[in-house]
Design an enzyme around this catalytic site. Structure first.
Site, PDB file in Angstrom:
ATOM      1  CD  GLU A 206      56.214  45.162   1.686  1.00 48.98           C
ATOM      2  OE1 GLU A 206      55.772  45.714   0.635  1.00 48.98           O
ATOM      3  OE2 GLU A 206      55.743  45.027   3.005  1.00 48.98           O
ATOM      4  CE  LYS A 338      48.283  45.280   4.063  1.00 48.96           C
ATOM      5  NZ  LYS A 338      48.720  45.730   5.293  1.00 48.96           N
TER       6      LYS A 338
HETATM    7  C1  2PG Z   1      51.373  47.315   4.951  1.00 50.06           C
HETATM    8  C2  2PG Z   1      52.062  45.984   4.437  1.00 50.06           C
HETATM    9  C3  2PG Z   1      52.566  45.873   3.235  1.00 50.06           C
HETATM   10  P1  2PG Z   1      52.473  44.123   6.534  1.00 50.06           P
HETATM   11  O1  2PG Z   1      51.739  47.781   6.058  1.00 50.06           O
HETATM   12  O2  2PG Z   1      51.031  48.033   4.313  1.00 50.06           O
HETATM   13  O3  2PG Z   1      53.719  47.088   3.034  1.00 50.06           O
HETATM   14  O4  2PG Z   1      52.953  45.376   5.688  1.00 50.06           O
HETATM   15  O5  2PG Z   1      52.125  43.288   5.611  1.00 50.06           O
HETATM   16  O6  2PG Z   1      53.643  43.869   7.282  1.00 50.06           O
HETATM   17  O7  2PG Z   1      51.343  44.745   7.384  1.00 50.06           O
HETATM   18 MG    MG Z   2      50.234  49.711   5.821  1.00 46.47          MG
END
Ligand code: 2PG
Ligand code: MG
Length: 428
Positions: A206, A338
């Site tokens: 990231e 998300k």
């Molecule tokens: C998280 C995300 C973003 P990932 O754990 O919050 O940092 O990671 O998209 O790999 O789940």
């Molecule tokens: Mg996370």
């Protein structure tokens, strides 16, 4: 309205920030406007997340998305023709029914989320509005407090550090633009300190620095020194947030700290986190325990919930139902939102409403695999979510989002408000 009815849906394969295939969808309305959405992808995923559809096999590590793209061009395009894009819930309901599986695995969460996002952009464009304004109307005028990664570890950096994200927040900034300026100073100071000590190994997925350090606490120490070098004060101007992503190294009440060569049980792990909380300006911790350690989450929240924000990510997977349970059973104090964890924008909004109804805070978040798609910034402003997590302060898939927020702040002019301390202060 006839002119906002969906006329065509197109899918195509594009590539994400890690160089893996992902799904882009375009929704075209009868009036001719087109909206577009690109599915992001996680690496540290919760076991209850909606599932992307990947082709499997040997090619491209099994990660190709031709099946999901075909779903967009075929079944989804047929099912959405004639649906009014102005009615996001109707669009998303149709997608959910068409998929029919509990975890979106039939058509694929990647196919669904790209289409859901594309429909939202098309509707906004048909009304001549930016997406944040279409979603939030005149009420939408708060720029979120950004959570910005300084160091990356965990699954985003080959496990070099156990903790996944060491992040900076700027509750003392008076505008979003100032928060970015302060973060830039701390980010570059961190890079300089690492370069001077010969411990810089590059950047993680990231964009945060990927350091070679001996243990997790050295990382906290480093961020603190970088804050000082940048001439800022903690915790009143800037502070530290962590995404532990503990499901990556904890299971069954045991936490295996590879970077430190030891295994701690839940109690000892909470003690170690507590010693960091006591000595460093930490104001928020995400997934401090593994997703299977509900007793651990409760114990941690009981002990620290009035001092800092405790965020559920893998724990809650943007599920309204789990968010309600989290509120009722005191698992944590905030939820990470998300869209691809659940599959559609309407379900993401339902998780936000569940959080509001349960007195939990909320953060809109990107994934570790991203693209130029800036939808999440518009969701945060449009839905009035006071925090935004996008990754670090480097790499264009991250900067595209921070820069989009600057444009929105400018468009709001004197009406713009900055969330500042508010989302964190509520829990102090
Ligand atoms: C998280 C995300 C973003 P990932 O754990 O919050 O940092 O990671 O998209 O790999 O789940
Ligand atoms: Mg996370």
């Amino acid at each position: 309205m006839r002119r906002t009815r969906i006329d065509a849906v197109r899918g195509r394969r594009v590539w994400d920030s890690r160089g893996w295939p992902t799904v882009e969808a375009e929704v075209e309305l009868v009036c001719g406007v087109v909206g577009r959405g690109i599915a992001p992808a996680g690496a540290s995923t919760g076991s209850l997340e909606a599932l992307d559809r990947r082709d499997g096999g040997d090619r491209l590590g099994g990660l190709d998305v031709l099946g999901a793209v075909e779903a967009v061009n075929g079944a989804i395009a047929r099912a959405l023709r004639g649906v009014d894009a102005s009615d996001q819930e109707a669009v998303d309901r149709r997608l959910i029914e068409l998929d029919g599986s509990p975890n979106k695995s039939r058509l694929g969460a990647n196919a669904l989320v790209a289409t859901s996002i594309a429909a939202a952009w098309a509707a906004a464009a048909a009304h001549g509005l930016p997406l944040w304004r279409w979603l939030g109307g005149a009420e939408a005028r708060t720029l979120p407090l950004p959570e910005i990664q300084i160091l990356g570890g965990g699954r985003h950096a080959a496990g070099r550090l156990d903790i996944q994200d060491f992040l900076l927040v700027c509750p003392g900034a008076s505008t979003f633009a100032q928060a970015l300026e302060w973060t830039a100073a701390v980010y570059h100071a961190t890079g300089a300190l690492l370069a001077e000590s010969g411990r810089l190994r590059g950047v993680a997925d990231e964009g945060g620095f990927w350091p070679e350090l001996d243990d997790n606490e050295q990382a906290l120490e480093l961020v603190l020194r970088a804050i000082e070098r940048a001439g800022l004060r903690a915790p009143d101007q800037v502070a530290i947030a962590l995404d532990v992503a503990a499901s990556s190294f904890g299971r069954g009440g045991h936490y295996r700290l590879a970077a430190e060569g030891r295994v701690l049980d839940t109690g000892a792990w909470i003690e170690l986190l507590g010693s960091w909380i006591a000595r460093y300006p930490i104001v928020s911790i995400e997934d401090p325990l593994a997703e299977d350690d509900l007793a651990g989450f409760r114990a941690f929240s009981e002990r620290f919930g009035d001092r800092l924000q405790i965020v559920g990510d893998d724990l809650l997977v943007t599920s309204a139902e789990r968010v309600r349970r989290a509120g009722a059973e005191s698992w944590c104090t905030a939820v990470l939102l998300k869209p691809n964890q659940v599959g559609t924008l309407s379900e993401t909004k339902a998780a936000l409403e569940a959080a509001r109804g349960s007195g939990l805070g909320a953060i809109v978040s990107a994934r570790s695999g991203e693209s130029e798609d800036v939808t999440i910034v518009h969701l945060a402003v449009g839905w009035g979510v006071p925090q935004l997590k996008v990754g670090s302060f480097a790499r264009s898939e991250r900067m595209a989002k921070w820069n989009e927020a600057l444009r929105i702040e400018e468009a709001l002019g004197s009406r713009a408000r900055f969330a500042g301390t508010a989302p964190l202060a509520a829990r102090r």
